[in-house]
Design a protein around this motif. Structure first.
Motif, PDB file in Angstrom:
ATOM      1  N   MET A  58      -5.192 -10.880   4.872  1.00 39.14           N
ATOM      2  CA  MET A  58      -4.662  -9.767   3.853  1.00 39.14           C
ATOM      3  C   MET A  58      -3.873 -10.385   2.893  1.00 39.14           C
ATOM      4  SD  MET A  58      -5.782  -6.941   4.966  1.00 39.14           S
ATOM      5  CE  MET A  58      -5.056  -5.768   4.135  1.00 39.14           C
ATOM      6  N   LEU A  66      -8.284  -4.414  -2.816  1.00 37.41           N
ATOM      7  CA  LEU A  66      -8.321  -3.010  -2.098  1.00 37.41           C
ATOM      8  C   LEU A  66      -7.824  -1.971  -2.760  1.00 37.41           C
ATOM      9  CD1 LEU A  66      -7.851  -4.029   1.412  1.00 37.41           C
ATOM     10  CD2 LEU A  66     -10.016  -3.366   0.692  1.00 37.41           C
ATOM     11  N   PHE A 122      -6.993   0.007   7.797  1.00 37.21           N
ATOM     12  CA  PHE A 122      -7.674  -1.584   7.718  1.00 37.21           C
ATOM     13  C   PHE A 122      -6.543  -2.427   7.843  1.00 37.21           C
ATOM     14  CE2 PHE A 122      -9.272  -5.327   5.643  1.00 37.21           C
ATOM     15  CZ  PHE A 122     -10.020  -5.802   6.551  1.00 37.21           C
ATOM     16  N   ASP A 123      -5.583  -2.222   7.070  1.00 40.30           N
ATOM     17  CA  ASP A 123      -4.335  -3.220   7.183  1.00 40.30           C
ATOM     18  C   ASP A 123      -3.563  -3.159   8.500  1.00 40.30           C
ATOM     19  OD1 ASP A 123      -1.944  -5.004   5.988  1.00 40.30           O
ATOM     20  OD2 ASP A 123      -1.010  -3.203   6.511  1.00 40.30           O
ATOM     21  N   ALA A 165      -7.798   1.899   3.229  1.00 37.89           N
ATOM     22  CA  ALA A 165      -7.135   0.599   3.200  1.00 37.89           C
ATOM     23  C   ALA A 165      -6.171   0.394   4.123  1.00 37.89           C
ATOM     24  CB  ALA A 165      -6.932   0.344   1.624  1.00 37.89           C
ATOM     25  N   CYS A 186      -5.274  -7.587  -1.008  1.00 40.42           N
ATOM     26  CA  CYS A 186      -4.378  -6.184  -1.053  1.00 40.42           C
ATOM     27  C   CYS A 186      -4.740  -5.845  -2.383  1.00 40.42           C
ATOM     28  CB  CYS A 186      -2.946  -6.532  -0.729  1.00 40.42           C
ATOM     29  SG  CYS A 186      -2.660  -6.833   0.999  1.00 40.42           S
ATOM     30  N   PRO A 210     -14.310   7.325   3.821  1.00 41.76           N
ATOM     31  CA  PRO A 210     -13.211   6.700   4.151  1.00 41.76           C
ATOM     32  C   PRO A 210     -12.475   7.265   5.647  1.00 41.76           C
ATOM     33  CG  PRO A 210     -13.070   7.376   1.918  1.00 41.76           C
ATOM     34  CD  PRO A 210     -14.348   8.138   2.841  1.00 41.76           C
ATOM     35  N   PHE A 263      -9.203   6.764  -0.307  1.00 44.76           N
ATOM     36  CA  PHE A 263      -9.585   5.274  -0.224  1.00 44.76           C
ATOM     37  C   PHE A 263      -8.473   4.458   0.274  1.00 44.76           C
ATOM     38  CE2 PHE A 263     -13.426   6.838  -2.229  1.00 44.76           C
ATOM     39  CZ  PHE A 263     -14.393   6.205  -1.545  1.00 44.76           C
ATOM     40  N   LEU A 264      -7.109   4.905  -0.523  1.00 46.39           N
ATOM     41  CA  LEU A 264      -5.918   4.017  -0.191  1.00 46.39           C
ATOM     42  C   LEU A 264      -5.544   4.184   1.389  1.00 46.39           C
ATOM     43  CD1 LEU A 264      -4.085   2.366  -1.526  1.00 46.39           C
ATOM     44  CD2 LEU A 264      -2.597   4.284  -2.199  1.00 46.39           C
ATOM     45  N   SER A 278     -11.233   2.171  12.782  1.00 45.85           N
ATOM     46  CA  SER A 278      -9.877   1.389  12.654  1.00 45.85           C
ATOM     47  C   SER A 278      -8.917   1.656  13.776  1.00 45.85           C
ATOM     48  CB  SER A 278      -9.105   1.400  11.369  1.00 45.85           C
ATOM     49  OG  SER A 278      -9.833   0.854  10.267  1.00 45.85           O
ATOM     50  N   SER A 286      -9.665   1.036  -4.552  1.00 44.03           N
ATOM     51  CA  SER A 286      -9.280   2.437  -4.436  1.00 44.03           C
ATOM     52  C   SER A 286      -8.936   3.272  -5.567  1.00 44.03           C
ATOM     53  CB  SER A 286      -8.089   2.639  -3.517  1.00 44.03           C
ATOM     54  OG  SER A 286      -8.323   2.064  -2.207  1.00 44.03           O
ATOM     55  N   PHE A 323       0.792  -1.257  -0.044  1.00 47.20           N
ATOM     56  CA  PHE A 323      -0.082  -0.162   0.088  1.00 47.20           C
ATOM     57  C   PHE A 323       0.921   1.283  -0.043  1.00 47.20           C
ATOM     58  CE2 PHE A 323      -3.113  -2.854   2.030  1.00 47.20           C
ATOM     59  CZ  PHE A 323      -4.151  -2.978   1.121  1.00 47.20           C
TER      60      PHE A 323
END
Length: 321
Positions: free
Chosen positions: A142, A150, A126-127, A123, A147, A216, A119-120, A223, A154, A68
């Motif tokens: 994951m 996701l 979330f990771d 993500a 990945c 997001p 959005f990235l 998270s 994004s 990411f």
């Protein structure tokens, strides 16, 4: 110096070419800004390119977190390249014009990369949440496929929203002034040039901003709430410190990006001022993109080690030549 817009209108109604407002009438100030922005642009390009290269060439960094991060670095390169070169040209040249098609293209890529980053970053949060809250299931949840999906979502959301926003804005007629009181083709200054009542258009832009920025961001907040709860339940101080250190860089980047973007697009129209809008836009297009590779390289031992190996390998190859 004002721009003669009548030369850039079709039938004296629809503007077919725009011009960006001058930063300053004082040549010395423009040159100083040009130097500072060029320096930030070069640091951003070099730093993000090196991080992406280090991650792609280091097998030890082929993990979800760094996957990411590589996407973020490539995104930042596109983000700055969509805005900064034209801005630099406007600072040192009297040629500050841009065609309607060129303006639409710039708006699309700016929206595309900006929404993708929203959005990235979600993500990435979330990771980190999965890694800290569910370490035993992290590898399964994951996986490479997850990945990749996701990341694709994004980039796909950025493309869809960018195309929609651009088509929505440039379906309007622009009349009167053709001078954009900004240094790139952004939504608020272009709406100000549109003919007639644009209240519904402004409301639609605000709704899209709320959905694409706030949604997001709420995922990121949820998270980190889960991460904080999990960290507080850890028995050892070393474990808590290690868990928090893996999130600190991401949290700092989120704060910089979402803070400036929220102030720009989510505050009431009455509180907008051209000077503040330009400052904020400069911050999240040039300053934040420059700081991201610095934040991740200085606060991450694995990235620093990979950068040293990458730079060392480049030096060895250059000597062998």
């Amino acid at each position: 110096m004002s721009v003669n817009c009548s030369l850039w209108q079709e039938n004296n109604l629809s503007v077919k070419r725009f011009a960006f407002a001058k930063f300053s009438e004082v040549p010395g100030e423009c040159f100083l800004l040009f130097t500072l922005i060029l320096l930030m642009f070069l640091v951003s390009l070099t730093g993000n390119a090196l991080i992406a290269l280090a991650i792609f060439t280091s097998p030890a960094l082929h993990t979800p977190m760094y996957f990411f991060l590589a996407n973020l670095s490539l995104l930042e390169i596109g983000y700055t390249c969509s805005v900064i070169p034209k801005m630099l040209q406007s600072l040192v040249s009297e040629s500050r014009g841009i065609s309607r098609e060129g303006c639409a293209t710039q708006m699309f890529f700016f929206s595309f990369f900006g929404i993708t980053e929203c959005f990235l970053l979600a993500a990435m949060a979330f990771d980190r949440c999965t890694a800290i809250c569910s370490p035993l299931h992290y590898a399964a949840r994951m996986s490479r496929g997850v990945c990749a999906h996701l990341a694709m979502v994004s980039w796909g959301m950025g493309c869809i929203v960018g195309l929609g926003q651009t088509n929505f804005i440039f379906s309007l007629d622009f009349c009167g002034s053709c001078e954009i009181d900004h240094f790139f083709c952004d939504l608020p200054p272009l709406l100000a040039l549109a003919c007639g009542d644009t209240s519904q258009n402004e409301a639609a832009v605000f709704v899209v901003a709320v959905l694409c920025i706030s949604s997001p961001f709420l995922l990121i907040i949820s998270s980190y709430v889960r991460i904080l709860i999990a960290v507080l339940m850890m028995p050892s101080p070393e474990g808590r410190h290690k868990a928090l250190s893996t999130c600190s860089s991401h949290l700092l980047v989120v704060t910089l990006f979402y803070g400036s973007a929220s102030i720009t697009y989510l505050r009431p129209k009455a509180s907008h001022s051209p000077g503040m809008d330009k400052f904020l836009a400069l911050f999240y297009t040039a300053v934040t993109s420059m700081l991201n590779p610095i934040i991740y390289s200085l606060r991450n031992k694995e990235v620093k080690a990979a950068l040293r190996r990458t730079l060392g390998l480049r030096k060895v190859l250059s000597r062998n030549r």
